[in-house]
Design an enzyme around this catalytic site. Structure first.
Site, PDB file in Angstrom:
ATOM      1  N   ASP A  35       0.854  -1.185   0.000  1.00 17.60           N
ATOM      2  CA  ASP A  35       0.000   0.000   0.000  1.00 17.60           C
ATOM      3  C   ASP A  35       0.894   1.242   0.000  1.00 17.60           C
ATOM      4  OD1 ASP A  35      -3.214   0.537   0.975  1.00 17.60           O
ATOM      5  OD2 ASP A  35      -1.802   2.213   1.081  1.00 17.60           O
ATOM      6  N   ILE A  36       0.524   2.230  -0.809  1.00 18.96           N
ATOM      7  CA  ILE A  36       1.329   3.443  -0.955  1.00 18.96           C
ATOM      8  C   ILE A  36       1.277   4.314   0.304  1.00 18.96           C
ATOM      9  CG2 ILE A  36      -0.436   4.994  -1.920  1.00 18.96           C
ATOM     10  CD1 ILE A  36       1.613   5.696  -4.132  1.00 18.96           C
ATOM     11  N   ASN A  92     -12.812  -3.277   2.851  1.00 20.32           N
ATOM     12  CA  ASN A  92     -13.715  -2.128   2.899  1.00 20.32           C
ATOM     13  C   ASN A  92     -14.668  -2.207   1.713  1.00 20.32           C
ATOM     14  OD1 ASN A  92     -12.454  -0.968   5.161  1.00 20.32           O
ATOM     15  ND2 ASN A  92     -10.925   0.058   3.887  1.00 20.32           N
ATOM     16  N   GLY A  98     -15.214   3.372   3.918  1.00 19.62           N
ATOM     17  CA  GLY A  98     -13.842   3.783   3.649  1.00 19.62           C
ATOM     18  C   GLY A  98     -13.279   3.278   2.339  1.00 19.62           C
ATOM     19  N   GLN A  99     -14.098   2.620   1.508  1.00 19.72           N
ATOM     20  CA  GLN A  99     -13.566   2.171   0.216  1.00 19.72           C
ATOM     21  C   GLN A  99     -13.353   3.374  -0.692  1.00 19.72           C
ATOM     22  OE1 GLN A  99     -15.925  -0.765  -1.922  1.00 19.72           O
ATOM     23  NE2 GLN A  99     -14.274  -1.128  -3.426  1.00 19.72           N
ATOM     24  N   HIS A 105     -10.211  -5.398  -3.319  1.00 19.23           N
ATOM     25  CA  HIS A 105      -8.875  -5.582  -2.749  1.00 19.23           C
ATOM     26  C   HIS A 105      -8.994  -5.936  -1.278  1.00 19.23           C
ATOM     27  CE1 HIS A 105      -9.954  -1.324  -2.419  1.00 19.23           C
ATOM     28  NE2 HIS A 105      -9.297  -1.305  -1.272  1.00 19.23           N
ATOM     29  N   HIS A 107      -6.933  -5.703   2.211  1.00 18.65           N
ATOM     30  CA  HIS A 107      -5.789  -5.158   2.936  1.00 18.65           C
ATOM     31  C   HIS A 107      -5.269  -6.248   3.874  1.00 18.65           C
ATOM     32  CE1 HIS A 107      -6.784  -0.734   2.306  1.00 18.65           C
ATOM     33  NE2 HIS A 107      -7.963  -1.283   2.055  1.00 18.65           N
TER      34      HIS A 107
HETATM   35  P1  AMP Z   1      -9.659   1.440   0.243  1.00 17.10           P
HETATM   36  O1  AMP Z   1      -9.681   2.783   0.932  1.00 17.10           O
HETATM   37  O2  AMP Z   1     -10.085   0.276   1.104  1.00 17.10           O
HETATM   38  O3  AMP Z   1     -10.397   1.484  -1.068  1.00 17.10           O
HETATM   39  O4  AMP Z   1      -8.135   1.142  -0.066  1.00 17.10           O
HETATM   40  C1  AMP Z   1      -7.451   1.710  -1.134  1.00 17.10           C
HETATM   41  C2  AMP Z   1      -6.008   1.674  -0.777  1.00 17.10           C
HETATM   42  O5  AMP Z   1      -5.234   1.867  -1.952  1.00 17.10           O
HETATM   43  C3  AMP Z   1      -5.570   2.764   0.218  1.00 17.10           C
HETATM   44  O6  AMP Z   1      -5.055   2.157   1.398  1.00 17.10           O
HETATM   45  C4  AMP Z   1      -4.503   3.543  -0.547  1.00 17.10           C
HETATM   46  O7  AMP Z   1      -3.443   3.971   0.272  1.00 17.10           O
HETATM   47  C5  AMP Z   1      -4.055   2.524  -1.585  1.00 17.10           C
HETATM   48  N1  AMP Z   1      -3.474   3.082  -2.798  1.00 17.10           N
HETATM   49  C6  AMP Z   1      -3.942   4.127  -3.523  1.00 17.10           C
HETATM   50  N2  AMP Z   1      -3.154   4.331  -4.597  1.00 17.10           N
HETATM   51  C7  AMP Z   1      -2.179   3.376  -4.555  1.00 17.10           C
HETATM   52  C8  AMP Z   1      -1.066   3.053  -5.386  1.00 17.10           C
HETATM   53  N3  AMP Z   1      -0.791   3.748  -6.506  1.00 17.10           N
HETATM   54  N4  AMP Z   1      -0.279   2.018  -5.019  1.00 17.10           N
HETATM   55  C9  AMP Z   1      -0.537   1.318  -3.880  1.00 17.10           C
HETATM   56  N5  AMP Z   1      -1.575   1.568  -3.068  1.00 17.10           N
HETATM   57  C10 AMP Z   1      -2.387   2.577  -3.400  1.00 17.10           C
END
Ligand code: AMP
Ligand code: ZN
Length: 119
Positions: A35-36, A92, A98-99, A105, A107
């Site tokens: 995760d970024i 999520n 929080g999605q 995906h 986590h």
């Molecule tokens: P959610 O909020 O459950 O939809 O999770 C989306 C996740 O994607 C968040 O934890 C972000 O930090 C992560 N995210 C967004 N952009 C990127 C990216 N380019 N590479 C890796 N993770 C990312």
């Protein structure tokens, strides 16, 4: 169409190699990358390579791939050496939960203590 790559989807673009990611595992049907914006010492996302908007949609359309995501999440935890101390798999679903990325995906979070109830 469900399962087809979406040009405007961030995670489809990561699967396509158009956006870089730190990949930690890959299977025929899934990709796992860091995760970024990590929320724990280990924070890895496990995604189906096919586009489905959320985990329930994935499970309804391709239950075997939903199982692959969960299996890969467990293998990430083993690889990251967090399986013994405990880890959390979070799915999520919906903006209110929080999605923010509407490509399914999981986590995988670990390496620190976890609180319950979650925020
Ligand atoms: P959610 O909020 O459950 O939809 O999770 C989306 C996740 O994607 C968040 O934890 C972000 O930090 C992560 N995210 C967004 N952009 C990127 C990216 N380019 N590479 C890796 N993770 C990312
Ligand atoms: Zn997608």
């Amino acid at each position: 169409m469900a399962g087809e790559p979406q040009t405007d989807c961030l995670f489809c673009r990561i699967v396509a190699g158009e956006i870089p990611a730190t990949v930690v595992r890959e299977s025929a049907t899934t990709l796992a990358f860091r995760d970024i914006n990590p929320q724990a010492p280990t924070h890895v996302l496990v995604i189906p390579k096919a586009h489905h908007p959320d985990a329930a949609s994935l499970a309804a359309a391709e239950p075997e791939v939903a199982a692959d995501v969960l299996r890969e999440a467990g293998l990430v935890a083993a690889d990251e050496e967090i399986a013994g101390t405990g880890y959390r798999i979070v799915l999520n679903t919906g903006a209110g939960a929080g999605q923010t990325v509407f490509h399914a995906h999981a986590h995988v979070l670990g390496g620190r203590g976890m609180q319950w109830p979650p925020g």
